[in-house]
Write a protein that holds these residues in place. Structure first.
Motif, PDB file in Angstrom:
ATOM      1  N   VAL A  40       0.829  -1.209   0.000  1.00 12.21           N
ATOM      2  CA  VAL A  40       0.000   0.000   0.000  1.00 12.21           C
ATOM      3  C   VAL A  40       0.862   1.256   0.000  1.00 12.21           C
ATOM      4  CG1 VAL A  40      -1.687   1.333   1.334  1.00 12.21           C
ATOM      5  CG2 VAL A  40      -1.951  -1.145   1.094  1.00 12.21           C
ATOM      6  N   TYR A  41       1.860   1.297   0.866  1.00 10.15           N
ATOM      7  CA  TYR A  41       2.617   2.534   1.067  1.00 10.15           C
ATOM      8  C   TYR A  41       3.949   2.545   0.324  1.00 10.15           C
ATOM      9  CZ  TYR A  41      -0.814   3.247   4.730  1.00 10.15           C
ATOM     10  OH  TYR A  41      -1.987   3.398   5.416  1.00 10.15           O
ATOM     11  N   GLU A  42       4.349   1.391  -0.216  1.00 14.55           N
ATOM     12  CA  GLU A  42       5.583   1.275  -0.978  1.00 14.55           C
ATOM     13  C   GLU A  42       6.796   1.753  -0.200  1.00 14.55           C
ATOM     14  OE1 GLU A  42       4.628   3.300  -4.601  1.00 14.55           O
ATOM     15  OE2 GLU A  42       3.706   1.522  -5.457  1.00 14.55           O
ATOM     16  N   GLN A  43       6.804   1.507   1.087  1.00 14.42           N
ATOM     17  CA  GLN A  43       7.985   1.749   1.910  1.00 14.42           C
ATOM     18  C   GLN A  43       7.923   0.829   3.125  1.00 14.42           C
ATOM     19  OE1 GLN A  43       7.939   5.740   3.426  1.00 14.42           O
ATOM     20  NE2 GLN A  43       5.770   5.667   3.923  1.00 14.42           N
ATOM     21  N   PRO A  44       9.081   0.525   3.696  1.00  8.96           N
ATOM     22  CA  PRO A  44       9.077  -0.381   4.844  1.00  8.96           C
ATOM     23  C   PRO A  44       8.472   0.299   6.074  1.00  8.96           C
ATOM     24  CG  PRO A  44      11.298   0.420   4.406  1.00  8.96           C
ATOM     25  CD  PRO A  44      10.427   0.915   3.278  1.00  8.96           C
ATOM     26  N   PRO A  45       7.650  -0.438   6.814  1.00  7.58           N
ATOM     27  CA  PRO A  45       6.976   0.137   7.984  1.00  7.58           C
ATOM     28  C   PRO A  45       7.872   0.169   9.214  1.00  7.58           C
ATOM     29  CG  PRO A  45       6.324  -2.139   7.720  1.00  7.58           C
ATOM     30  CD  PRO A  45       7.237  -1.823   6.564  1.00  7.58           C
ATOM     31  N   ASP A  46       7.499   1.007  10.156  1.00  8.95           N
ATOM     32  CA  ASP A  46       8.086   0.932  11.495  1.00  8.95           C
ATOM     33  C   ASP A  46       7.268  -0.047  12.309  1.00  8.95           C
ATOM     34  OD1 ASP A  46      10.172   2.731  11.170  1.00  8.95           O
ATOM     35  OD2 ASP A  46       8.848   4.441  11.514  1.00  8.95           O
ATOM     36  N   LEU A  47       7.944  -0.823  13.119  1.00  6.65           N
ATOM     37  CA  LEU A  47       7.289  -1.869  13.890  1.00  6.65           C
ATOM     38  C   LEU A  47       7.472  -1.616  15.382  1.00  6.65           C
ATOM     39  CD1 LEU A  47       5.876  -4.638  13.898  1.00  6.65           C
ATOM     40  CD2 LEU A  47       8.126  -5.672  13.690  1.00  6.65           C
ATOM     41  N   TYR A  48       6.378  -1.565  16.103  1.00  8.62           N
ATOM     42  CA  TYR A  48       6.452  -1.360  17.542  1.00  8.62           C
ATOM     43  C   TYR A  48       5.746  -2.493  18.253  1.00  8.62           C
ATOM     44  CZ  TYR A  48       7.619   3.393  16.166  1.00  8.62           C
ATOM     45  OH  TYR A  48       8.202   4.482  15.582  1.00  8.62           O
ATOM     46  N   GLU A  49       6.287  -2.879  19.388  1.00  7.11           N
ATOM     47  CA  GLU A  49       5.637  -3.900  20.189  1.00  7.11           C
ATOM     48  C   GLU A  49       4.718  -3.205  21.175  1.00  7.11           C
ATOM     49  OE1 GLU A  49       6.936  -7.867  22.714  1.00  7.11           O
ATOM     50  OE2 GLU A  49       8.413  -6.788  21.512  1.00  7.11           O
ATOM     51  N   LEU A  50       3.447  -3.553  21.140  1.00  3.76           N
ATOM     52  CA  LEU A  50       2.491  -2.930  22.046  1.00  3.76           C
ATOM     53  C   LEU A  50       2.825  -3.295  23.483  1.00  3.76           C
ATOM     54  CD1 LEU A  50      -0.817  -3.524  20.067  1.00  3.76           C
ATOM     55  CD2 LEU A  50       0.427  -1.384  20.320  1.00  3.76           C
ATOM     56  N   GLY A  51       2.668  -2.340  24.359  1.00  3.18           N
ATOM     57  CA  GLY A  51       3.028  -2.554  25.747  1.00  3.18           C
ATOM     58  C   GLY A  51       4.405  -1.991  26.048  1.00  3.18           C
ATOM     59  N   HIS A  52       5.198  -1.803  24.978  1.00  3.36           N
ATOM     60  CA  HIS A  52       6.519  -1.220  25.141  1.00  3.36           C
ATOM     61  C   HIS A  52       6.521   0.243  24.718  1.00  3.36           C
ATOM     62  CE1 HIS A  52       9.065  -5.043  25.543  1.00  3.36           C
ATOM     63  NE2 HIS A  52       7.792  -5.337  25.755  1.00  3.36           N
ATOM     64  N   VAL A  53       5.421   0.681  24.187  1.00  8.11           N
ATOM     65  CA  VAL A  53       5.308   2.085  23.796  1.00  8.11           C
ATOM     66  C   VAL A  53       4.138   2.710  24.549  1.00  8.11           C
ATOM     67  CG1 VAL A  53       6.379   1.983  21.533  1.00  8.11           C
ATOM     68  CG2 VAL A  53       3.995   1.343  21.776  1.00  8.11           C
ATOM     69  N   THR A  54       4.237   3.974  24.803  1.00 13.85           N
ATOM     70  CA  THR A  54       3.170   4.673  25.512  1.00 13.85           C
ATOM     71  C   THR A  54       2.353   5.494  24.527  1.00 13.85           C
ATOM     72  OG1 THR A  54       4.613   4.871  27.408  1.00 13.85           O
ATOM     73  CG2 THR A  54       2.653   6.251  27.395  1.00 13.85           C
ATOM     74  N   PHE A  55       1.064   5.317  24.600  1.00 10.70           N
ATOM     75  CA  PHE A  55       0.193   6.059  23.712  1.00 10.70           C
ATOM     76  C   PHE A  55      -0.453   7.214  24.463  1.00 10.70           C
ATOM     77  CE2 PHE A  55       0.352   1.762  22.071  1.00 10.70           C
ATOM     78  CZ  PHE A  55       0.733   2.002  20.765  1.00 10.70           C
ATOM     79  N   THR A  56      -0.368   8.383  23.898  1.00  9.74           N
ATOM     80  CA  THR A  56      -0.974   9.540  24.538  1.00  9.74           C
ATOM     81  C   THR A  56      -2.256   9.943  23.824  1.00  9.74           C
ATOM     82  OG1 THR A  56       0.516  10.913  23.243  1.00  9.74           O
ATOM     83  CG2 THR A  56       1.136  10.462  25.518  1.00  9.74           C
ATOM     84  N   GLU A  57      -2.160  10.194  22.522  1.00  8.59           N
ATOM     85  CA  GLU A  57      -3.335  10.685  21.794  1.00  8.59           C
ATOM     86  C   GLU A  57      -4.155   9.538  21.221  1.00  8.59           C
ATOM     87  OE1 GLU A  57      -2.008  13.318  18.777  1.00  8.59           O
ATOM     88  OE2 GLU A  57      -0.645  14.381  20.117  1.00  8.59           O
TER      89      GLU A  57
END
Ligand SMILES: [Zn+2]
Length: 55
Positions: free
Chosen positions: A19-36
């Motif tokens: 879809v985006y024709e570029q490699p994605p960034d991958l995050y493990e949930l629980g290791h990142v903090t979501f604010t918005e």
């Protein structure tokens, strides 16, 4: 952006690249903090608890 479980990680990565024709960034949930943004409770491809965020 995809939120996926273990099983669908590969599928999400492939779809992202298509879809985006570029490699994605991958995050493990629980290791990142979501604010918005609150992490969805289910995988985008099934009803399992998601483990990864693909952006
Ligand atoms: Zn899944």
């Amino acid at each position: 952006m995809y939120v996926v479980c273990n099983q669908h990680l590969e599928e999400a990565l492939e779809e992202f690249v298509q879809v985006y024709e570029q490699p994605p960034d991958l995050y493990e949930l629980g290791h990142v903090t979501f604010t918005e943004w609150m992490a969805p409770k289910t995988c985008d491809f099934c009803d399992h608890i998601p483990k990864y965020l693909v952006v």
